[in-house]
Design a protein around this motif. Structure first.
Motif, PDB file in Angstrom:
ATOM      1  N   GLN A  67       0.872  -1.182   0.000  1.00 25.39           N
ATOM      2  CA  GLN A  67       0.000   0.000   0.000  1.00 25.39           C
ATOM      3  C   GLN A  67       0.907   1.230   0.000  1.00 25.39           C
ATOM      4  N   ARG A 100      -0.166  -9.620   0.908  1.00 29.87           N
ATOM      5  CA  ARG A 100      -1.399  -8.977   1.349  1.00 29.87           C
ATOM      6  C   ARG A 100      -2.178  -9.946   2.237  1.00 29.87           C
ATOM      7  N   LEU A 101      -2.481  -9.496   3.444  1.00 33.79           N
ATOM      8  CA  LEU A 101      -3.181 -10.346   4.403  1.00 33.79           C
ATOM      9  C   LEU A 101      -4.613 -10.618   3.962  1.00 33.79           C
ATOM     10  N   GLU A 102      -5.014 -11.882   4.042  1.00 40.44           N
ATOM     11  CA  GLU A 102      -6.414 -12.212   3.815  1.00 40.44           C
ATOM     12  C   GLU A 102      -7.233 -11.763   5.024  1.00 40.44           C
ATOM     13  N   LYS A 103      -8.535 -11.588   4.802  1.00 39.33           N
ATOM     14  CA  LYS A 103      -9.405 -11.071   5.863  1.00 39.33           C
ATOM     15  C   LYS A 103      -9.338 -11.914   7.133  1.00 39.33           C
ATOM     16  N   GLU A 104      -9.216 -13.240   6.962  1.00 41.01           N
ATOM     17  CA  GLU A 104      -9.240 -14.112   8.138  1.00 41.01           C
ATOM     18  C   GLU A 104      -8.014 -13.937   9.027  1.00 41.01           C
ATOM     19  N   TYR A 105      -6.971 -13.256   8.519  1.00 42.82           N
ATOM     20  CA  TYR A 105      -5.751 -13.085   9.302  1.00 42.82           C
ATOM     21  C   TYR A 105      -5.591 -11.675   9.879  1.00 42.82           C
ATOM     22  N   ILE A 106      -6.447 -10.750   9.467  1.00 42.93           N
ATOM     23  CA  ILE A 106      -6.250  -9.351   9.862  1.00 42.93           C
ATOM     24  C   ILE A 106      -6.367  -9.162  11.372  1.00 42.93           C
ATOM     25  N   HIS A 107      -7.159 -10.013  12.033  1.00 48.41           N
ATOM     26  CA  HIS A 107      -7.295  -9.844  13.487  1.00 48.41           C
ATOM     27  C   HIS A 107      -6.042 -10.290  14.243  1.00 48.41           C
ATOM     28  N   GLU A 172       2.333  -4.423   5.168  1.00 55.72           N
ATOM     29  CA  GLU A 172       2.423  -5.399   4.082  1.00 55.72           C
ATOM     30  C   GLU A 172       3.483  -4.936   3.084  1.00 55.72           C
ATOM     31  N   ASN A 544     -12.192 -19.411  13.506  1.00 58.81           N
ATOM     32  CA  ASN A 544     -11.214 -18.327  13.619  1.00 58.81           C
ATOM     33  C   ASN A 544      -9.866 -18.845  14.105  1.00 58.81           C
TER      34      ASN A 544
END
Length: 558
Positions: A67, A100-107, A172, A544
């Motif tokens: 980004q 780039r992090l997938e949504k499931e890893y952002i937490h 990232e 999760n």
């Protein structure tokens, strides 16, 4: 509010945009003023640093950021907050993610772990205390215009200075070279996530790498469930690999899965969201390999025998590896309700809580009846078949000593040690070396079966006897009573309580009319076992990711 502290931010790349939208930040009631300079390399930037007194030196390579126009003021504030917390903290950076992090890893940013001490550092974004940079000049670590930050943090560590990664902020970036973040350098969940970007990654790994290439109960279970498990994963469009060595592939004819197989020595090139190990985990080395190659894992604990029998466990300290495996597994599977209860009890005694999920096994004859009738491999009939091996809990020595004067014809499946000791008195076949066909022949040609083991997780020979309609004499244990309740519709299973009863009970069964027992198929297939196992894996695959649990697991392996 105290006087402002000055920060020099070296942004490498003259055409780069500013990565600090805020030129003044406030941290813990202190004011920090950012001076950002754009240079071609670190050497130019460090020469500017030496001209004035700065509280912090920041180095960024925004051309590597995925980004590009990200404002990193918050990252800088978090890094400074950590560095100000302890005078021995010298270098800090955010969690560097190589993709780039997938949504499931952002937490991952919500994990409890605040920071990790680093042995290796990535210069896409780092913050150095000004007094450390002055006392230990980075200029001594510049070669060919490039700064060797890893040598630098190693040098300052000799003087007690730590380098840290904060876990609640991430950046990232593009990886510079293939060996960046090698698996041997895994320190926390961030490093583990980065394996996804450096290796071939799959949803599921089926790990047969520790499976001995012999026919026994463990291999019958692990290989038996494969078809149902693989079919279920394929229908759900779940990517997977089967990890096995060449001997295992050859022994169990796994070539039919060749498009999914990766040889054990090449497993380091793959990473799995979840790893399934269909057997016990009895070594720390195995546990370490598992921990570094997946985010989650599930394994099957067939029983607690090796843990409770100290003559087995104390030789190889399997209680340590088993305890770690039990503690951090997403699910522990077992092969009977009795075994599940026993395993839970064993670990509860050691203050390790966990639920064990029983998935009942089955047994299917591999050879057709026509193949075993009049087979040249072994054509004797009407004998007592005794099954076991040299482990004490199998009770073969006790049994054969008790039957030393029997008039019944006896055939034994045992190991080499039992054969050497009792081979002159009984006809003994060496277990593990027998083909599946010969095992089926030995079962089919017997008149009755004795399975004297005092401690089992399941007892596949019991189901084999039921399918063939053979009376079988077993010890009166929880698991054998469970098998009788679940499977024995034709009353094949008979119990003994003491070894002194064996001779008499065998004689009684031998005198019974064999017509009273008819072959009876067990109302359960290996396909059922595989599909039920796949269901557990898929459920965990969709749940999760617990990054705190991952961090604890990695720390426990250190």
């Amino acid at each position: 509010m105290q006087n402002s502290k000055n920060i020099l931010a070296i942004t490498i790349g003259r055409e780069a945009e500013s990565v600090f939208k805020k030129k003044v930040i406030h941290i813990l009631k202190k004011k920090y003023t950012i001076k950002e300079v754009f240079v071609e390399n670190f050497v130019q930037g460090f020469s500017i640093f030496l001209k004035e007194r700065y509280s912090f030196l920041v180095v960024t390579h925004p051309n590597r950021w995925i980004q590009k126009n990200r404002d990193s003021s918050n990252i800088l504030a978090r890094c400074i907050e950590v560095l100000e917390d302890n005078e021995h903290y010298a270098v800090c950076q955010p969690a560097i993610i190589y993709g780039r992090l997938e949504k499931e890893y952002i937490h991952i940013t919500k994990q409890k772990k605040t920071h990790t001490y680093l042995k290796f550092i990535d210069d896409s974004y780092l913050v150095v205390k000004g007094n450390v940079a002055n006392n230990f000049s980075p200029g001594h670590f510049i070669q060919d215009g490039k700064m060797d930050w890893n040598s630098y943090i190693k040098e300052i560590n000799f003087y007690g200075y730590e380098s840290l990664r904060i876990c609640k902020e991430y950046l990232e970036v593009k990886k510079l070279y293939a060996s960046q973040n090698e698996s041997k350098n895994i320190l926390d969940s961030v490093d583990l996530i980065n394996q996804i970007f450096s290796k071939k990654h799959f949803d599921v790994g089926i790990d047969l790498s520790s499976l001995d290439p012999i026919f026994n109960g463990t291999s019958e279970y692990a290989i038996g469930l494969l078809d149902g498990l693989v079919d279920k994963l394929k229908t759900q469009n779940i990517s997977f690999q089967i990890i096995a060595n060449n001997l295992t592939i050859e022994k169990f004819k796994l070539e039919k899965y060749k498009e999914y197989i990766v040889e054990s020595n090449l497993r380091g090139n793959s990473f799995y969201k979840i790893l399934f190990i269909p057997q016990q985990i009895f070594s720390l080395n195995t546990m370490e390999i598992i921990s570094q190659n997946c985010l989650k894992y599930i394994f099957t604990m067939l029983d607690a025998i090796a843990l409770r029998c100290k003559y087995i466990s104390e030789k190889i300290s399997i209680d340590i590896s088993s305890s770690i495996a039990f503690r951090f597994s997403e699910n522990i599977l077992s092969i009977s309700k009795s075994s599940a209860s026993d395993i839970e009890s064993y670990f509860a005694e050691r203050r390790i809580d966990g639920k064990v999920l029983p998935i009942l096994l089955t047994k299917e004859a591999k050879c057709k009846e026509s193949e075993v009738q009049n087979a040249p491999e072994f054509n004797e009939r009407n004998y007592v078949l005794i099954i076991g091996n040299g482990f004490k809990h199998k009770a073969l020595e006790r049994t054969l000593n008790e039957l030393s004067d029997t008039k019944l014809k006896v055939v034994v499946i045992a190991d080499e040690r039992i054969r050497e000791k009792f081979g002159k008195s009984f006809q003994i076949f060496t277990s593990g070396r027998l083909s599946e066909k010969l095992v089926d022949i030995l079962y089919a040609n017997s008149r009755l079966i004795l399975y004297p083991s005092l401690y089992e997780g399941f007892g596949l020979p019991v189901l084999g006897a039921i399918q063939l309609g053979k009376p079988i004499l077993v010890y009166n244990s929880d698991v054998n009573r469970e098998l009788k309740k679940e499977f024995d519709r034709i009353h094949c299973i008979h119990f003994f309580d003491t070894f002194s009863e064996l001779s008499g009970k065998l004689q009684e069964l031998n005198n019974e009319n064999i017509e009273n027992y008819k072959p009876n198929s067990v109302n359960r297939k290996w396909k059922d076992v595989g599909e039920e196992t796949a269901g557990v894996i898929i459920k965990n695959l969709k749940s999760n990711i617990d990054f705190d649990r991952i961090n604890e697991r990695i720390l426990s392996m250190k």
